[in-house]
Design a protein around this motif. Structure first.
Motif, PDB file in Angstrom:
ATOM      1  N   LEU A 296       4.982  -2.837   3.448  1.00  0.00           N
ATOM      2  CA  LEU A 296       4.413  -1.683   2.742  1.00  0.00           C
ATOM      3  C   LEU A 296       5.424  -0.562   2.498  1.00  0.00           C
ATOM      4  N   GLU A 297       6.697  -0.833   2.762  1.00  0.00           N
ATOM      5  CA  GLU A 297       7.725   0.201   2.561  1.00  0.00           C
ATOM      6  C   GLU A 297       7.796   0.661   1.115  1.00  0.00           C
ATOM      7  N   HIS A 298       7.426  -0.217   0.181  1.00  0.00           N
ATOM      8  CA  HIS A 298       7.542   0.117  -1.239  1.00  0.00           C
ATOM      9  C   HIS A 298       6.438   1.058  -1.729  1.00  0.00           C
ATOM     10  N   VAL A 299       5.380   1.223  -0.944  1.00  0.00           N
ATOM     11  CA  VAL A 299       4.261   2.066  -1.353  1.00  0.00           C
ATOM     12  C   VAL A 299       4.605   3.531  -1.065  1.00  0.00           C
ATOM     13  N   LYS A 300       4.674   4.337  -2.090  1.00  0.00           N
ATOM     14  CA  LYS A 300       5.006   5.763  -1.942  1.00  0.00           C
ATOM     15  C   LYS A 300       3.765   6.653  -1.929  1.00  0.00           C
ATOM     16  N   THR A 301       2.646   6.133  -2.394  1.00  0.00           N
ATOM     17  CA  THR A 301       1.414   6.909  -2.473  1.00  0.00           C
ATOM     18  C   THR A 301       0.941   7.301  -1.079  1.00  0.00           C
ATOM     19  N   PRO A 302       0.631   8.579  -0.843  1.00  0.00           N
ATOM     20  CA  PRO A 302       0.109   8.982   0.470  1.00  0.00           C
ATOM     21  C   PRO A 302      -1.259   8.362   0.723  1.00  0.00           C
ATOM     22  N   MET A 303      -1.368   7.581   1.781  1.00  0.00           N
ATOM     23  CA  MET A 303      -2.647   7.000   2.166  1.00  0.00           C
ATOM     24  C   MET A 303      -2.588   6.563   3.617  1.00  0.00           C
ATOM     25  N   SER A 304      -3.740   6.189   4.183  1.00  0.00           N
ATOM     26  CA  SER A 304      -3.812   5.855   5.603  1.00  0.00           C
ATOM     27  C   SER A 304      -4.355   4.451   5.808  1.00  0.00           C
ATOM     28  N   LEU A 305      -3.864   3.812   6.863  1.00  0.00           N
ATOM     29  CA  LEU A 305      -4.246   2.439   7.213  1.00  0.00           C
ATOM     30  C   LEU A 305      -4.412   2.358   8.723  1.00  0.00           C
ATOM     31  N   SER A 306      -5.562   1.876   9.173  1.00  0.00           N
ATOM     32  CA  SER A 306      -5.771   1.703  10.617  1.00  0.00           C
ATOM     33  C   SER A 306      -5.735   0.218  10.972  1.00  0.00           C
ATOM     34  N   ASP A 322      -8.139   5.074   4.659  1.00  0.00           N
ATOM     35  CA  ASP A 322      -8.428   4.462   3.359  1.00  0.00           C
ATOM     36  C   ASP A 322      -8.700   2.974   3.495  1.00  0.00           C
ATOM     37  N   VAL A 323      -7.890   2.304   4.323  1.00  0.00           N
ATOM     38  CA  VAL A 323      -8.051   0.871   4.575  1.00  0.00           C
ATOM     39  C   VAL A 323      -7.946   0.659   6.079  1.00  0.00           C
ATOM     40  N   GLY A 333     -11.466 -10.707  11.786  1.00  0.00           N
ATOM     41  CA  GLY A 333     -11.793  -9.311  12.055  1.00  0.00           C
ATOM     42  C   GLY A 333     -12.457  -8.688  10.849  1.00  0.00           C
ATOM     43  N   MET A 334     -12.744  -7.396  10.955  1.00  0.00           N
ATOM     44  CA  MET A 334     -13.465  -6.700   9.889  1.00  0.00           C
ATOM     45  C   MET A 334     -12.523  -5.815   9.080  1.00  0.00           C
ATOM     46  N   VAL A 335     -12.604  -5.925   7.771  1.00  0.00           N
ATOM     47  CA  VAL A 335     -11.853  -5.067   6.863  1.00  0.00           C
ATOM     48  C   VAL A 335     -12.739  -3.881   6.475  1.00  0.00           C
ATOM     49  N   TYR A 336     -12.172  -2.688   6.564  1.00  0.00           N
ATOM     50  CA  TYR A 336     -12.874  -1.461   6.192  1.00  0.00           C
ATOM     51  C   TYR A 336     -12.208  -0.862   4.962  1.00  0.00           C
ATOM     52  N   LEU A 337     -13.004  -0.433   4.020  1.00  0.00           N
ATOM     53  CA  LEU A 337     -12.501   0.237   2.826  1.00  0.00           C
ATOM     54  C   LEU A 337     -13.187   1.585   2.692  1.00  0.00           C
ATOM     55  N   ALA A 338     -12.374   2.636   2.550  1.00  0.00           N
ATOM     56  CA  ALA A 338     -12.897   4.005   2.451  1.00  0.00           C
ATOM     57  C   ALA A 338     -13.832   4.342   3.604  1.00  0.00           C
ATOM     58  N   GLY A 339     -13.501   3.850   4.794  1.00  0.00           N
ATOM     59  CA  GLY A 339     -14.255   4.196   5.992  1.00  0.00           C
ATOM     60  C   GLY A 339     -15.464   3.338   6.275  1.00  0.00           C
ATOM     61  N   LYS A 340     -15.766   2.379   5.397  1.00  0.00           N
ATOM     62  CA  LYS A 340     -16.972   1.573   5.587  1.00  0.00           C
ATOM     63  C   LYS A 340     -16.622   0.105   5.766  1.00  0.00           C
ATOM     64  N   ALA A 341     -17.384  -0.582   6.635  1.00  0.00           N
ATOM     65  CA  ALA A 341     -17.191  -2.015   6.833  1.00  0.00           C
ATOM     66  C   ALA A 341     -17.416  -2.724   5.505  1.00  0.00           C
ATOM     67  N   SER A 342     -16.451  -3.554   5.100  1.00  0.00           N
ATOM     68  CA  SER A 342     -16.541  -4.205   3.794  1.00  0.00           C
ATOM     69  C   SER A 342     -16.731  -5.716   3.896  1.00  0.00           C
ATOM     70  N   HIS A 343     -15.823  -6.392   4.587  1.00  0.00           N
ATOM     71  CA  HIS A 343     -15.915  -7.848   4.671  1.00  0.00           C
ATOM     72  C   HIS A 343     -15.035  -8.353   5.805  1.00  0.00           C
ATOM     73  N   LYS A 344     -15.306  -9.576   6.223  1.00  0.00           N
ATOM     74  CA  LYS A 344     -14.505 -10.201   7.274  1.00  0.00           C
ATOM     75  C   LYS A 344     -13.299 -10.905   6.651  1.00  0.00           C
ATOM     76  N   LYS A 360      -3.891  -2.038  -4.011  1.00  0.00           N
ATOM     77  CA  LYS A 360      -5.005  -1.753  -4.907  1.00  0.00           C
ATOM     78  C   LYS A 360      -5.458  -0.293  -4.755  1.00  0.00           C
ATOM     79  N   LYS A 361      -5.572   0.146  -3.504  1.00  0.00           N
ATOM     80  CA  LYS A 361      -5.988   1.525  -3.245  1.00  0.00           C
ATOM     81  C   LYS A 361      -4.941   2.510  -3.738  1.00  0.00           C
ATOM     82  N   ALA A 362      -3.666   2.176  -3.548  1.00  0.00           N
ATOM     83  CA  ALA A 362      -2.590   3.050  -4.006  1.00  0.00           C
ATOM     84  C   ALA A 362      -2.638   3.204  -5.524  1.00  0.00           C
ATOM     85  N   ALA A 363      -2.874   2.102  -6.237  1.00  0.00           N
ATOM     86  CA  ALA A 363      -2.963   2.157  -7.695  1.00  0.00           C
ATOM     87  C   ALA A 363      -4.142   3.028  -8.130  1.00  0.00           C
TER      88      ALA A 363
END
Length: 373
Positions: A296-306, A322-323, A333-344, A360-363
């Protein structure tokens, strides 16, 4: 987006300073705190130096400093400046003529050391060159190279001696009607640096460049810098900074941004929130984070990932990012998008999938920012 307005305990009131420019980079005033580094290649090796400048700029450096110890370096500087994607600061010690040559070569700023640049007549010649070539100046005071009369007066390097040195040279610049300057008072001792910067901040409205000089290797230097610079930034002091490490300049830039990101002062790239891992982890957290940091070094957009190993804190941390990915059982495990459980998602495919979701979120965020302009 700043979160200080809804969480007052995170609010940092930046010290009011006047604004100058280092090339096209505004410094001070309401400008973002600029991140700086310095090349460690021989300046006369133009190709190697330019490559290092470009790598630092790609990592996020706003300004890069280059040492100019001799006339051959002054000549090389002209080509380095021409090929650099960011403003170049010429680092000048002992030989005031190098400062004149650097200004003529197109340096955006001259760093001069009061302890070794020479008498006021020599400084005046450097000022004249800076004026003629639209060049700013940094007064760079170092505890290790203070003027003899100050060491005689105070007995040893101390905050008061450093600040007096800096203010003496501010007076020289102002007496020559030069005001495009910033100032630093660096020491390798965290306590001395912090005290000197606090005194300096009260004594001048000039933009302040922060640094703990000669901080050490990557780990020890990062810790010393985070402690020293972190407390000053938290107090609102600082308009540019350099993390001085015995390491690749790119690492200095990364650490500098991480310090600013931790205080909410600058945002660039993906801020990964991850657990240290334990026996409850549903996947190898450490290896996963290492892989994601590189991917993810190439992503310059400010965002957060847990990235959290289990459900103790995973869902809670994901609410604020964000993700997110939280480890579960049975190899998924569970993937969360925008703070909500989305899919496994299976652990085996998780890294590739998270990279896709982050991109995708950065775009999306970039498109929203462009639409808002």
């Amino acid at each position: 987006m700043s979160i200080n307005h809804i969480r007052p305990w995170r609010h940092i009131e930046r010290r009011k300073s006047r604004q100058i420019h280092v090339g096209n980079v505004p410094v001070g005033g309401d400008a973002p705190i600029a991140v700086q580094t310095m090349t460690n290649t021989p300046t006369t090796d133009v190709a190697a130096t330019v490559a290092q400048v470009q790598a630092a700029a790609e990592a996020g450096a706003d300004i890069v400093r280059v040492s100019v110890p001799d006339e051959a370096s002054s000549k090389a500087l002209k080509e380095i400046v021409r090929e650099s994607p960011v403003p170049i600061v010429a680092d000048i010690h002992f030989h005031y003529k190098r400062g004149i040559e650097a200004a003529e070569a197109g340096a955006a700023c001259l760093r001069i050391n009061p302890g070794n640049i020479g008498d006021e007549k020599r400084v005046a010649e450097v000022i004249r060159a800076a004026k003629d070539h639209n060049c700013s100046i940094r007064i760079g005071v170092n505890a290790g190279s203070l003027e003899k009369h100050l060491l005689d007066k105070y007995g040893e390097p101390c905050p008061e001696a450093m600040v007096e040195s800096g203010l003496d040279h501010i007076r020289i610049l102002q007496d020559h009607d030069f005001h495009e300057f910033k100032i630093s008072v660096k020491a390798s001792d965290v306590f001395m640096s912090a005290a000197a910067y606090q005194q300096l901040a009260e004594a001048t409205d000039a933009p302040i460049h922060l640094g703990i000089t000669e901080a050490g290797g990557f780990v020890s230097g990062t810790i010393k810098s985070a402690i020293g610079l972190g407390q000053l930034l938290w107090m609102g002091i600082g308009d540019t900074l350099r993390v001085s490490l015995s390491a690749d300049p790119v690492e200095e830039v990364k650490v500098g941004f991480e310090i600013l990101k931790s205080l909410g002062l600058r945002h660039r790239g993906v801020n990964i929130i991850s657990c240290p891992s334990c026996a409850r982890q549903g996947f190898d957290v450490i290896k996963t984070v290492e892989a994601l940091e590189k991917r993810l070094e190439h992503v310059k957009t400010p965002m957060s990932l847990s990235i959290i190993g289990c459900v103790v804190n995973g869902p809670g941390e994901a609410l604020m990012t964000d993700v997110g990915f939280t480890g579960g059982g049975a190899g998924s495990g569970m993937v969360y998008l925008a703070g909500k459980a989305s899919h496994k998602m299976s652990n085996a495919q998780m890294v590739d999938h998270i990279v896709e979701e982050v991109e995708k979120k950065a775009a999306q965020l970039d498109a929203e920012a462009a639409a808002a302009e």
